[in-house]
Design a protein around this motif. Structure first.
Motif, short mmCIF file in Angstrom:
data_model
loop_
_atom_site.label_atom_id
_atom_site.label_comp_id
_atom_site.label_asym_id
_atom_site.label_seq_id
_atom_site.Cartn_x
_atom_site.Cartn_y
_atom_site.Cartn_z
N HIS A 261 30.23 -13.76 12.99
CA HIS A 261 29.14 -14.41 13.35
C HIS A 261 28.69 -14.82 11.75
O HIS A 261 28.81 -14.24 10.86
N CYS A 262 28.10 -16.31 12.01
CA CYS A 262 28.15 -16.86 10.61
C CYS A 262 26.69 -17.60 10.86
O CYS A 262 26.26 -18.44 11.83
N HIS A 263 25.98 -17.53 9.56
CA HIS A 263 24.67 -18.36 9.70
C HIS A 263 24.47 -18.63 8.24
O HIS A 263 24.67 -17.86 7.23
N MET A 264 23.63 -20.03 8.18
CA MET A 264 23.39 -20.46 6.93
C MET A 264 21.80 -19.78 6.37
O MET A 264 20.97 -19.48 7.41
N ASP A 265 21.60 -19.54 5.14
CA ASP A 265 20.28 -18.96 4.71
C ASP A 265 19.51 -20.10 4.04
O ASP A 265 19.60 -20.18 2.97
N SER A 266 19.20 -21.02 4.95
CA SER A 266 18.51 -22.36 4.36
C SER A 266 17.33 -21.89 3.73
O SER A 266 17.36 -22.57 2.27
N GLY A 267 16.29 -21.48 4.21
CA GLY A 267 15.06 -21.29 3.36
C GLY A 267 14.30 -22.32 3.03
O GLY A 267 13.45 -22.24 2.17
N VAL A 268 14.37 -23.43 3.69
CA VAL A 268 13.66 -24.67 3.33
C VAL A 268 12.46 -24.50 4.24
O VAL A 268 12.28 -24.53 5.49
N GLU A 269 11.31 -24.74 3.29
CA GLU A 269 9.78 -24.65 4.10
C GLU A 269 9.12 -25.78 3.39
O GLU A 269 9.15 -25.69 1.93
N GLU A 270 8.21 -26.28 3.94
CA GLU A 270 7.12 -27.26 3.46
C GLU A 270 6.06 -27.53 4.47
O GLU A 270 6.42 -27.52 5.61
N ARG A 271 4.90 -27.67 4.18
CA ARG A 271 3.69 -27.60 4.83
C ARG A 271 2.68 -28.69 4.30
O ARG A 271 2.84 -28.61 2.92
N GLY A 272 2.12 -29.41 5.08
CA GLY A 272 1.15 -30.22 4.58
C GLY A 272 0.74 -31.23 5.58
O GLY A 272 1.39 -31.57 6.76
N PHE A 273 -0.22 -32.25 5.42
CA PHE A 273 -0.66 -33.40 6.09
C PHE A 273 0.43 -34.58 5.89
O PHE A 273 0.49 -34.90 4.85
N LEU A 274 0.67 -35.12 7.05
CA LEU A 274 1.56 -36.41 6.93
C LEU A 274 0.70 -37.24 7.88
O LEU A 274 0.34 -36.88 9.10
N THR A 275 0.98 -38.65 7.86
CA THR A 275 0.58 -39.55 8.62
C THR A 275 1.45 -40.12 9.38
O THR A 275 2.36 -40.80 8.71
N MET A 276 1.67 -39.78 10.74
CA MET A 276 2.78 -40.55 11.48
C MET A 276 2.76 -41.55 12.44
O MET A 276 1.72 -41.92 13.11
N PHE A 277 3.53 -42.63 12.58
CA PHE A 277 3.59 -43.83 13.07
C PHE A 277 4.19 -43.52 14.63
O PHE A 277 5.23 -42.90 14.65
N GLN A 278 3.28 -43.72 15.41
CA GLN A 278 3.82 -43.40 17.05
C GLN A 278 3.67 -44.83 17.79
O GLN A 278 2.52 -45.67 17.48
N ASP A 279 4.22 -44.73 18.80
CA ASP A 279 4.10 -45.63 20.04
C ASP A 279 2.98 -45.17 20.94
O ASP A 279 3.20 -44.03 21.58
N VAL A 280 1.84 -45.82 20.94
CA VAL A 280 0.90 -45.48 22.02
C VAL A 280 0.59 -46.70 22.93
O VAL A 280 0.09 -47.68 22.56
N GLY A 281 1.16 -46.65 24.03
CA GLY A 281 1.20 -47.56 25.39
C GLY A 281 1.51 -48.96 24.65
O GLY A 281 1.14 -49.87 25.06
N GLY A 282 2.88 -49.02 23.99
CA GLY A 282 3.32 -49.94 23.43
C GLY A 282 2.90 -50.71 22.23
O GLY A 282 3.31 -51.76 21.86
N PHE A 283 1.97 -49.99 21.73
CA PHE A 283 1.28 -50.52 20.49
C PHE A 283 1.67 -49.48 19.32
O PHE A 283 1.55 -48.24 19.71
N GLY A 284 1.65 -49.90 18.24
CA GLY A 284 2.03 -48.58 16.99
C GLY A 284 0.47 -48.32 16.55
O GLY A 284 -0.32 -48.97 16.27
#
Length: 402
Positions: A261-284
């Protein structure tokens, strides 16, 4: 060099203990002799591994060490677990055992190498004990921590045949007497305790107990290499490995079965507010989200409290990223400052279609998704890019070969 000296001391102590085993009365053919042979081999191999590493570092020199440390961002470390090592025995050998035609008891154990400071022995098994089916089954649970993604773990199998002697439960062996305890108690002691007891006794033995080379003669172990194999990241899903260097008359079939059994000990963690671009009814449209990067998954919610109470609105799998690095979007495509682009690809679904963020390739049956996420400041953008690329590097190094 202190570790080398420590192993050399054990080699001398084990050799001295074995040099007194010259006949049945003085421990020849006893369980204590087998254990001493085993400890001698372990100490010898550890010493050789340390000496080889010392020579490697000398050849590398201080400049080479600096060059290694100045390389680019390195992937995280991982953990490798090895359990249930089985050594299948030949059918004709098992038949000879059953018929009592094997002139002695065969003892087996394995050495597992992971660098000069990790030479780990398994338990020792004997054909005098009950055999599990047609295999020698080592139930050790061996955990190798803090390993690189390019690890190369070697397993060596050793065997020694000991002629059977008539049991004598009324008399201690000479080796047991040296330790001042009955023979059955010997194998329950740690090696260091065994040798401390040996050297703590009066060494003035009669000439009859001395070997031809003297009691301080250093010797080689009588355990013989019966085969070796290597485990690398690309092998962790295998359960059977071919043994190399197997002698023709070996009682082994020529392969070893292992659970890994093998697994990586990544430990990458980050939290915070970001503004995301999304498709809403064909509009960005841009939406502010609470984002959490954990290992290689970027999940997002509407509010920070939702992280504990609700499932995420969506998850971006950083492992699906198809670009070499994650970086900012060209201002020609997006005028919003501090915007990061994660370009991902996944298998196509029947209901997929081209949108502002998705591009369907029906010929290759893939969908390329464009994820744009914008940080509030330049400093936050730099931090998010660094963490995302760290997660990407870890995943690629640990998954590409696996």
């Amino acid at each position: 060099m202190e570790q080398v000296a420590s192993q050399q001391t054990i080699v001398h102590q084990a050799s001295q203990a074995l040099n007194v085993c010259r006949d049945a009365e003085h421990g020849k053919g006893s369980a204590e002799e087998v254990e001493a042979e085993r400890l001698l081999l372990i100490a010898t191999q550890r010493r050789l591994a340390l000496l080889a590493e010392t020579q490697r570092l000398k050849n590398l020199g201080p400049d080479g060490e600096r060059e290694e440390s100045m390389e680019g961002a390195k992937p995280c470390r991982g953990t490798l677990t090895i359990t249930d090592i089985k050594l299948p025995l030949k059918g004709e050998y098992l038949f000879s055992l059953k018929e009592g035609n094997v002139p002695g008891d065969d003892y087996f154990f394995c050495l597992i190498y992971n660098g000069p400071e990790k030479v780990i022995p398994t338990m020792m098994l004997s054909t005098a004990d009950k055999i599990a089916g047609d295999s020698m089954w080592f139930t050790n649970h061996i955990v190798l921590n803090n390993i690189n993604s390019n690890f190369d773990v070697k397993i060596e199998v050793y065997n020694m045949r000991m002629k059977r002697l008539k049991p004598d439960n009324q008399q201690k062996s000479a080796l047991g007497s040296l330790l001042g305890m009955p023979s059955p108690k010997l194998k329950n002691l740690a090696p260091k305790k065994i040798f401390t007891n040996i050297m703590g006794k009066d060494n003035s033995m009669s000439p009859l107990l001395r070997s031809l080379g003297g009691p301080s003669t250093v010797r080689n172990s009588n355990f013989v290499l019966m085969g070796e194999t290597h485990i690398r990241l690309c092998d962790v899903r295998k359960t059977q490995f071919t043994l190399d260097k197997v002698p023709f008359l070996s009682p082994l079939q020529g392969h070893v079965q292992v659970r890994i059994h093998c697994h990586m000990d990544s430990g990458v963690e980050e939290r915070g507010f970001l503004t995301m671009f999304q498709d809403v009814g064909g509009f960005g449209s841009w939406h502010r989200r609470w984002c959490v990067l954990s290992n290689w998954r970027l999940a997002y919610w509407t509010y920070p409290d939702d992280e504990r109470r609700k499932d995420p609105i969506g998850v971006i799998d950083v492992g699906q990223c198809i670009t070499k690095n994650i970086t900012t979007v060209s201002r020609e495509w997006c005028a919003r400052p501090n915007t990061i682009e994660i370009l991902c690809s996944r298998p196509v679904k029947d209901d997929d279609k081209d949108t502002i963020v998705d591009s369907v390739d029906w010929k290759n049956k893939t969908v390329t998704t464009k994820h744009w996420i914008s940080a509030d400041t330049k400093e936050e953008r730099i931090q998010w890019i660094a963490q995302l690329n760290k997660a990407l590097t870890n995943l690629r190094m640990w998954s590409a070969k696996n």
